[in-house]
Design a protein around this motif. Structure first.
Motif, PDB file in Angstrom:
ATOM      1  N   ASP A 425      52.526  35.693  31.828  1.00  0.00           N
ATOM      2  CA  ASP A 425      51.286  35.483  32.572  1.00  0.00           C
ATOM      3  C   ASP A 425      50.052  35.733  31.708  1.00  0.00           C
ATOM      4  OD1 ASP A 425      52.381  34.822  35.053  1.00  0.00           O
ATOM      5  OD2 ASP A 425      52.732  36.927  35.545  1.00  0.00           O
ATOM      6  N   ASP A 606      45.148  38.498  31.703  1.00  0.00           N
ATOM      7  CA  ASP A 606      45.783  37.868  32.855  1.00  0.00           C
ATOM      8  C   ASP A 606      44.709  37.028  33.531  1.00  0.00           C
ATOM      9  OD1 ASP A 606      46.687  37.258  35.467  1.00  0.00           O
ATOM     10  OD2 ASP A 606      48.158  38.889  35.342  1.00  0.00           O
ATOM     11  N   ARG A 608      44.654  34.841  35.851  1.00  0.00           N
ATOM     12  CA  ARG A 608      44.620  34.703  37.306  1.00  0.00           C
ATOM     13  C   ARG A 608      44.003  35.940  37.954  1.00  0.00           C
ATOM     14  NH1 ARG A 608      44.706  30.589  40.371  1.00  0.00           N
ATOM     15  NH2 ARG A 608      45.992  31.572  41.977  1.00  0.00           N
ATOM     16  N   LEU A 609      44.309  37.109  37.418  1.00  0.00           N
ATOM     17  CA  LEU A 609      43.842  38.349  38.037  1.00  0.00           C
ATOM     18  C   LEU A 609      42.638  38.955  37.313  1.00  0.00           C
ATOM     19  CD1 LEU A 609      47.288  40.004  38.901  1.00  0.00           C
ATOM     20  CD2 LEU A 609      45.820  38.605  40.359  1.00  0.00           C
ATOM     21  N   LEU A 611      42.430  40.396  34.373  1.00  0.00           N
ATOM     22  CA  LEU A 611      42.679  41.668  33.699  1.00  0.00           C
ATOM     23  C   LEU A 611      42.687  41.490  32.185  1.00  0.00           C
ATOM     24  CD1 LEU A 611      45.610  42.846  35.987  1.00  0.00           C
ATOM     25  CD2 LEU A 611      43.185  43.443  36.154  1.00  0.00           C
ATOM     26  N   ARG A 613      43.757  43.475  28.660  1.00  0.00           N
ATOM     27  CA  ARG A 613      44.448  44.606  28.037  1.00  0.00           C
ATOM     28  C   ARG A 613      44.297  44.483  26.529  1.00  0.00           C
ATOM     29  NH1 ARG A 613      44.272  46.218  32.691  1.00  0.00           N
ATOM     30  NH2 ARG A 613      46.042  46.184  34.115  1.00  0.00           N
ATOM     31  N   THR A 730      34.296  42.403  33.184  1.00  0.00           N
ATOM     32  CA  THR A 730      34.967  42.821  34.417  1.00  0.00           C
ATOM     33  C   THR A 730      35.956  41.758  34.880  1.00  0.00           C
ATOM     34  OG1 THR A 730      33.217  41.783  35.691  1.00  0.00           O
ATOM     35  CG2 THR A 730      32.957  44.129  35.190  1.00  0.00           C
ATOM     36  N   PRO A 731      36.865  42.138  35.770  1.00  0.00           N
ATOM     37  CA  PRO A 731      37.774  41.130  36.321  1.00  0.00           C
ATOM     38  C   PRO A 731      37.010  39.980  36.974  1.00  0.00           C
ATOM     39  CG  PRO A 731      38.576  43.306  36.865  1.00  0.00           C
ATOM     40  CD  PRO A 731      37.230  43.486  36.208  1.00  0.00           C
ATOM     41  N   GLU A 732      35.941  40.287  37.697  1.00  0.00           N
ATOM     42  CA  GLU A 732      35.259  39.199  38.400  1.00  0.00           C
ATOM     43  C   GLU A 732      34.652  38.199  37.427  1.00  0.00           C
ATOM     44  OE1 GLU A 732      34.715  42.476  38.772  1.00  0.00           O
ATOM     45  OE2 GLU A 732      32.679  42.925  39.451  1.00  0.00           O
ATOM     46  N   LEU A 735      37.512  35.862  36.547  1.00  0.00           N
ATOM     47  CA  LEU A 735      38.132  35.044  37.588  1.00  0.00           C
ATOM     48  C   LEU A 735      37.586  33.629  37.484  1.00  0.00           C
ATOM     49  CD1 LEU A 735      38.112  37.354  40.721  1.00  0.00           C
ATOM     50  CD2 LEU A 735      40.057  36.678  39.332  1.00  0.00           C
ATOM     51  N   GLY A 736      38.229  32.727  38.152  1.00  0.00           N
ATOM     52  CA  GLY A 736      37.736  31.357  38.116  1.00  0.00           C
ATOM     53  C   GLY A 736      38.083  30.668  36.822  1.00  0.00           C
ATOM     54  N   LEU A 737      39.037  31.207  36.118  1.00  0.00           N
ATOM     55  CA  LEU A 737      39.457  30.533  34.890  1.00  0.00           C
ATOM     56  C   LEU A 737      40.290  29.308  35.222  1.00  0.00           C
ATOM     57  CD1 LEU A 737      40.365  33.696  32.879  1.00  0.00           C
ATOM     58  CD2 LEU A 737      38.650  32.040  32.224  1.00  0.00           C
TER      59      LEU A 737
ATOM     60  N   ARG B 144      30.458  46.799  45.238  1.00  0.00           N
ATOM     61  CA  ARG B 144      31.494  46.045  44.526  1.00  0.00           C
ATOM     62  C   ARG B 144      32.900  46.422  44.970  1.00  0.00           C
ATOM     63  NH1 ARG B 144      34.411  47.287  39.538  1.00  0.00           N
ATOM     64  NH2 ARG B 144      35.188  45.339  38.652  1.00  0.00           N
ATOM     65  N   VAL B 229      45.639  45.875  41.500  1.00  0.00           N
ATOM     66  CA  VAL B 229      44.695  45.332  40.515  1.00  0.00           C
ATOM     67  C   VAL B 229      43.491  46.260  40.443  1.00  0.00           C
ATOM     68  CG1 VAL B 229      43.200  43.384  39.934  1.00  0.00           C
ATOM     69  CG2 VAL B 229      45.442  42.979  40.978  1.00  0.00           C
ATOM     70  N   ASP B 231      40.302  48.095  37.481  1.00  0.00           N
ATOM     71  CA  ASP B 231      39.592  47.929  36.210  1.00  0.00           C
ATOM     72  C   ASP B 231      40.307  48.616  35.065  1.00  0.00           C
ATOM     73  OD1 ASP B 231      36.987  46.555  36.927  1.00  0.00           O
ATOM     74  OD2 ASP B 231      36.964  48.208  38.342  1.00  0.00           O
ATOM     75  N   GLN B 233      43.864  50.961  33.728  1.00  0.00           N
ATOM     76  CA  GLN B 233      45.285  50.776  33.982  1.00  0.00           C
ATOM     77  C   GLN B 233      45.949  51.918  34.725  1.00  0.00           C
ATOM     78  OE1 GLN B 233      47.606  48.910  30.884  1.00  0.00           O
ATOM     79  NE2 GLN B 233      45.753  48.630  29.694  1.00  0.00           N
ATOM     80  N   LEU B 239      41.046  47.574  43.263  1.00  0.00           N
ATOM     81  CA  LEU B 239      40.106  46.525  43.662  1.00  0.00           C
ATOM     82  C   LEU B 239      40.772  45.687  44.750  1.00  0.00           C
ATOM     83  CD1 LEU B 239      38.723  45.320  40.217  1.00  0.00           C
ATOM     84  CD2 LEU B 239      37.453  46.551  41.986  1.00  0.00           C
ATOM     85  N   PHE B 306      33.950  38.406  44.826  1.00  0.00           N
ATOM     86  CA  PHE B 306      35.126  38.085  44.008  1.00  0.00           C
ATOM     87  C   PHE B 306      36.426  38.540  44.656  1.00  0.00           C
ATOM     88  CE2 PHE B 306      36.467  42.201  42.289  1.00  0.00           C
ATOM     89  CZ  PHE B 306      35.384  42.999  42.602  1.00  0.00           C
ATOM     90  N   ASP B 309      38.760  35.718  46.298  1.00  0.00           N
ATOM     91  CA  ASP B 309      39.676  35.041  45.380  1.00  0.00           C
ATOM     92  C   ASP B 309      40.733  35.989  44.848  1.00  0.00           C
ATOM     93  OD1 ASP B 309      39.255  32.405  45.273  1.00  0.00           O
ATOM     94  OD2 ASP B 309      38.007  32.399  43.459  1.00  0.00           O
ATOM     95  N   LEU B 310      40.265  37.165  44.481  1.00  0.00           N
ATOM     96  CA  LEU B 310      41.188  38.105  43.844  1.00  0.00           C
ATOM     97  C   LEU B 310      42.288  38.523  44.815  1.00  0.00           C
ATOM     98  CD1 LEU B 310      41.751  39.585  41.211  1.00  0.00           C
ATOM     99  CD2 LEU B 310      40.284  41.459  42.001  1.00  0.00           C
ATOM    100  N   ARG B 313      44.883  35.768  45.039  1.00  0.00           N
ATOM    101  CA  ARG B 313      45.696  35.720  43.813  1.00  0.00           C
ATOM    102  C   ARG B 313      46.643  36.908  43.719  1.00  0.00           C
ATOM    103  NH1 ARG B 313      41.891  33.386  39.151  1.00  0.00           N
ATOM    104  NH2 ARG B 313      40.906  31.724  40.319  1.00  0.00           N
ATOM    105  N   ARG B 317      50.539  36.408  43.604  1.00  0.00           N
ATOM    106  CA  ARG B 317      51.319  36.937  42.480  1.00  0.00           C
ATOM    107  C   ARG B 317      52.443  37.844  42.958  1.00  0.00           C
ATOM    108  NH1 ARG B 317      49.964  38.298  37.189  1.00  0.00           N
ATOM    109  NH2 ARG B 317      48.845  36.325  37.208  1.00  0.00           N
TER     110      ARG B 317
END
Lengths: 737, 326
Positions: A425, A606, A608-609, A611, A613, A730-732, A735-737, B144, B229, B231, B233, B239, B306, B309-310, B313, B317
């Motif tokens: 992923d 990632d 889709r999410l 993220l 790393r 940030t994740p946001e 997103l939208g990739l 947020r 999910v 920010d 790990q 979120l 966001f 959408d998140l 997903r 997933r």
């Protein structure tokens, strides 16, 4: 001049000499002091902070607080004595231009969280509770805290050539705006101080990056001679710049101690750390880059807006924009935006890391546009002399950093087409960036005393905020004296010791280290002179230049069997000790002196999410001589972690309605945890810099963060094809990739 | 911290006696003490129940799982009965907090933990949950991390528990004991929507105590798992998160239990997603179509758009991870 035959411990891996003290809890930080140091009867102070972002205090009701048993005083602007608050006259003051924040001298509220009162009580618990019971009323005004909307000051500008025209004329021209969040230092140790008056003499145990500053500042605040103030700070639990200035809480603690006539301890809560102890300012940074098709950069224009407070003007040094590449036309316009916030301050790699993020992101964007490898693009713009001053470099091994880094990191495996490499992923990307940080030096002194038992004590009023100064200075002294490390003790953190500059700008090793070197060289020579002039010494008559010292024994170089120990020499001469003060007084250099870095990062995204790393990171540093690889790794890995954090996590959030810092705690202000930190490695190119300073170092503590954030951001682009121009990523944003 | 008295309850009856008189129960204390230090919570009396014998984890005769309210998070996560039958529970626990906190915090306390909304935790900010009628600073503030489901004009904060999301998915029941005896309440009824009374967070009556949580028997085999999910790990709240449990026979979904976290004012049971899955053959298209129903009724705020959408997903997933493909 005699030279020691070799460096026995400098350059070798050594554990921290104070490591055991630290891990067993015996190292005493500011708030740990007390009866063991002769400070008895300590009482506790807790700040009351404003709950509005701007306005005036109309009333303070302290009755409930004062009725609590154990409360000694509640001090606020309505009852605090007027303090002299002289200008801090000392040339090494780092107070920025403006009028510094004062301890309860008026009814104004300048920012959310400004101290408006302090409760002093016999226990911490009572003081904390009483502080909560103080009721403050305000006339509230609307604060202005939004960098993107507030008007800016007149710019400070730098220009060479005609950058705007050259940019227009360039074959390829890019324009990007990057935004960097405000960051707080969040050292593990909170700010803490114990203040004790004895008559008109003040002693403070303060968390600081240099004991001279609390002394100078508090002397100015209270209008007393600086000789009347002593500051001690034997251990510091991290600072990253926020222990540079002496903040208002130190003056408040000293004021409270004077009012209650008892020693006062004041420790900022984690939340309060976000209000009055500085931060890395946020930036909006517009960058225009022009180049020819072959990647020769012709113009770079920086239009910068940075946060500052209304009552002072903090400036970061953004001059990396002038010296990193051979660009003929450069303009920088830096505008400060005065806001209703507290004053920013230096934070690791101050200015350098912020500007490097934009420059090195822009270079990556240009490399992509031109379809040139990012390293090759940098090589094509590598200068042969300092582009800003024309000076020759003392040493500049950035090309070597690129070569070593590319080889060790496996840069050739990077797919230049973004968004293609995959692992399940995860999209995989590699990025790199360069960095630089100035090699600065300052005057310093050190005293050395060689005792009759053959051990030495070396002292200087420097600090150890984490780099391992206790250890590295011990190494330098041990080699210069010809003693094993165990026979040398280095003491620091006391204004009674010979003066040293702030521990900042990565200049402690160059400055204090050179003073230690000078003191110990001279002491060694004095002992040798004593021996060769002494008829009873086996070394009598030997040329002092032909005498070396190893493990406390002086001997003739050509006949090691001929010699005697320091102990024998001192005992025979009835000398309880030999002692002297050495110094370092750097002169203006004709060289351009910088430390350099090349940072390589591999990330997985990632898509889709959203993220990110970081999977691998390599830093290659051209920082001059490395005194102790273990300490250097501790600096380098710490700095790179800070950079990853800057890239992906750190963001001080302000509520624009009232100036409130929303995430003033370590649950909501994110710093990395172990799980976020990947396989990391640092390499130091062999680069003793004899032109920089007597011990050949260029400074490591700042360069280690410069270039890290853009390396991560560039890797994210390579992984995804998506250029995120805001930090943190940030994740946001993904997103939208 | 405001002054308070402390009683160590040596029996359930003693605890209930104190509870009935207004004493606040404390076990691991990982939320309550924190909030007392911030003066968000100001109990007059703490009743320490951590010595009561409510730590057992047992299989029920019908094949469900009963977890004592005072079992520690770490112990529950590691318990083979839990790991083997409901991995979603173990995963939700292990993705929560830190190892140190999981060693202290209990299951009952985890469900009862209060929101992480920064305005709730800052006593100088307006918060209807903390001070009814004072307003909601988060509604037009920095939101947020706030909720998109189950919000009201009075309150938009999330319920922070990961465990409760897994429990909601599995339709767990809360066993309460109180002065008037025992009763059972479904977890999804136990935690209350804020409506106009966000200070009322759960269905506990005065003096009542959570004794256990029970997960009913579900058809077997049941595959389950939890995705979180965030920010960073570890050591951070979600979120978005998704708890998914599926019973699949012959490639067809016969039972689906799905809930989401980080998005609702309470753990959000995704019944529309579940309904869409039942009776359908597993496929990437199914996971995607079902996940699209996760955000029915969602209302984003200024900074959390966001999450719509998140969330989709995240659910998609996790359906894929748990349900796989043909």
């Amino acid at each position: 001049m005699t030279q020691q035959p070799h460096r026995a411990v400098v350059g070798t891996d050594q554990p921290r000499v104070d490591g055991r003290l630290k891990v067993t809890g015996k190292a005493r930080y500011a708030a740990d002091h007390g009866p063991a140091e002769g400070v008895d009867g300590i009482v506790h102070a807790v700040l009351v902070e404003s709950s509005i972002g701007r306005g005036r205090i109309t009333g303070i009701d302290t009755r409930a607080a004062e009725n609590l048993p154990g409360v000694l005083r509640v001090i606020h602007h309505g009852n605090a004595p007027r303090l002299p608050y002289r200008d801090n006259p000392f040339p090494d003051s780092i107070n920025p231009p403006g009028e510094r924040l004062r301890a309860f001298q008026d009814d104004l509220v300048r920012f959310f969280g400004e101290p408006v009162g302090v409760v002093v009580a016999t226990t911490l618990e009572v003081a904390r509770h009483a502080a909560r019971l103080v009721e403050v009323t305000y006339d509230v005004e609307l604060p202005v805290v939004d960098l993107s909307r507030a008007p800016a000051d007149e710019p400070e500008t730098y220009a060479r050539g005609d950058a705007d025209t050259a940019w227009e004329a360039a074959e390829v021209h890019l324009e990007m705006t990057y935004r960097m969040s405000r960051n707080h230092h969040n050292a593990m140790e909170p700010h803490a101080i114990i203040a004790r008056w004895q008559g008109e003499r003040l002693t403070v145990w303060d968390k600081t990056q240099w004991v001279a500053d609390p002394r100078n500042e508090l002397a100015a605040v209270f209008g007393i001679p600086r000789e009347a103030v002593r500051c001690l700070s034997p251990f510091v639990g991290g600072a990253f710049g926020n222990g540079g200035r002496t903040w208002v809480h130190s003056a408040i603690a000293a004021l409270a101690a004077r009012e209650v006539r008892r020693p006062v301890k004041l420790v900022l809560t984690r939340r309060q750390q976000y209000f009055t102890a500085g931060f890395r300012p946020g930036y909006e940074y517009t960058m225009r880059v022009g180049s020819d098709r072959r990647g020769r950069i012709t113009a770079m224009v920086h239009d910068v807006r940075g946060e500052s407070s209304r009552y002072e003007r903090h400036s970061d040094d953004l001059s990396i924009g002038r010296m990193l590449y051979a660009i003929p036309h450069v303009r920088q316009a830096v505008r400060h935006v005065p806001l209703d916030i507290s004053t920013p301050t230096w934070m690791r790699g101050p200015g350098w890391s912020s500007a490097a993020y934009t420059i090195e992101s822009a270079l990556d964007e240009l490399a992509h546009e031109l379809e040139i490898d990012p390293i090759e693009l940098r090589m094509r713009n590598e200068p042969t002399q300092d582009p800003a001053t024309g000076q020759p470099f003392s040493t500049r091994r950035l090309r070597e950093c690129y070569d070593v880094g590319a080889r060790e990191f496996g840069w050739h495996r990077r797919n230049p087409t973004p968004g293609v490499a995959r692992d399940g992923d995860w999209l995989i990307g590699m990025g790199m960036a360069a960095g630089a940080y100035m090699t600065e030096r300052a005057a310093a002194q050190a005293h050395v005393r060689l005792d009759a038992n053959g051990t030495a004590v070396v002292q200087s009023a420097t600090s150890d905020i984490g780099p391992g100064t206790h250890t590295s200075m011990t190494q330098v002294a041990a080699d210069a004296l010809g003693l094993p490390m165990g026979a040398v003790e280095f003491r620091l953190g006391d204004t009674a010791l010979p003066p040293a500059p702030i521990q900042a700008l990565a200049w402690t090793m160059a400055s204090v280290g050179s003073a230690v070197q000078d003191a110990c060289d001279r002491l060694r020579r004095r002992a040798i002179a004593l021996a060769v002039d002494d008829e009873r010494s086996p070394l009598h008559g030997v040329d002092p230049d032909d005498v070396a010292v190893e493990r406390g024994r002086m001997h003739a170089r050509d006949d090691p069997s001929r010699g005697e120990t320091y102990r024998q020499l001192l005992a025979r001469n009835n000398r309880p000790f030999l002692g002297l003060t050495g110094s370092y007084n750097p002169e203006e250099s004709r060289f351009s002196m910088y430390a350099y870095s090349a940072i390589f990062a591999e990330v997985a995204v990632d898509a889709r999410l959203g993220l990110v790393r970081v999977r691998r990171m390599l830093g290659v540093f051209d920082a001059g001589r490395i005194i102790n690889p273990r300490l250097a790794d501790s600096q380098a890995l710490g700095g790179m972690i800070g950079g990853i954090s800057q890239a992906l996590l750190e963001h001080t959030v302000t509520d624009h309605r009232d100036g409130r810092i929303v995430n003033a705690n370590l649950a909501d202000y994110l710093v990395p945890v172990n799980a976020d930190i990947p396989d990391m490695r640092a390499i130091y190119v062999d680069s003793v810099d004899d032109k920089a300073d007597p011990i050949g170092v260029k400074g490591l503590g700042e360069i280690v963060i410069v270039g890290v954030a853009p390396a991560v951001a560039n890797a994210v682009f390579n992984a995804t094809g998506r250029r995120i121009r805001d930090l943190p990523i940030t994740p946001e944003a993904l997103l939208g990739l | 911290m405001f002054p308070f008295s402390y009683t160590n309850a040596s029996s359930l009856q003693e605890a209930l006696d104190h509870g009935q008189r207004g004493g606040r129960y404390i076990a691991g204390g990982t939320t309550l003490v924190d909030l007392m230090r911030e003066t968000v919570e100001r109990p007059d009396e703490l009743v320490d129940i951590s010595g009561l014998p409510l730590t057992e984890i047992t299989m029920t005769p019908r094949g469900g799982l009963r977890i004592g309210a005072l079992a520690r998070m770490a112990d529950v996560a590691a318990e083979p009965k839990v790991r083997n039958t409901y991995p979603v529970i173990s995963q939700a626990l292990e993705l929560s907090a830190s190892a140190q906190l999981r060693n202290m915090a209990t299951i009952g306390g985890n469900i009862m933990q209060r929101t992480r909304c920064a305005y709730f935790r800052d006593v100088s900010a307006d918060c209807n949950k903390r001070l009814p009628g004072s307003g909601c600073a988060a509604l037009h503030g920095y939101n947020r991390t706030h909720a998109i489901l189950g919000t009201s004009e009075s309150c938009v904060c999330t319920h922070p528990s990961d465990l409760a999301v897994a429990l909601a998915a599995l339709e767990a029941v809360v066993h309460l004991v109180g002065p008037d005896g025992e009763r059972d309440v479904a977890l999804t009824d136990f935690l209350l929507l804020p409506g106009g009374t966000p200070h009322r967070e759960h269905a506990v009556r005065p003096g009542e105590l959570i004794a256990a949580v029970e997960i009913p028997a579900h058809p077997r085999p049941l595959r389950s798992g939890y995705l979180k999910v965030r920010d960073r790990q570890s050591y951070e709240f979600a979120l978005t998160s998704a708890a998914v449990a599926l019973h699949i026979r012959g490639g067809v979904i016969r039972a689906a239990k799905v809930a989401a976290g980080g998005v609702g004012t309470v753990p959000w049971k995704l019944t529309a997603v579940e309904d869409h899955l039942i009776g359908r053959r597993r496929s990437p298209q199914l996971w995607s179509a079902a996940a699209d129903l996760a955000t029915e009724g969602a209302r984003p705020l200024d900074h959390n758009r966001f999450k719509i959408d998140l969330l989709k997903r995240t659910v998609e997933r996790q359906l894929l991870i748990v349900g796989g493909t043909e």
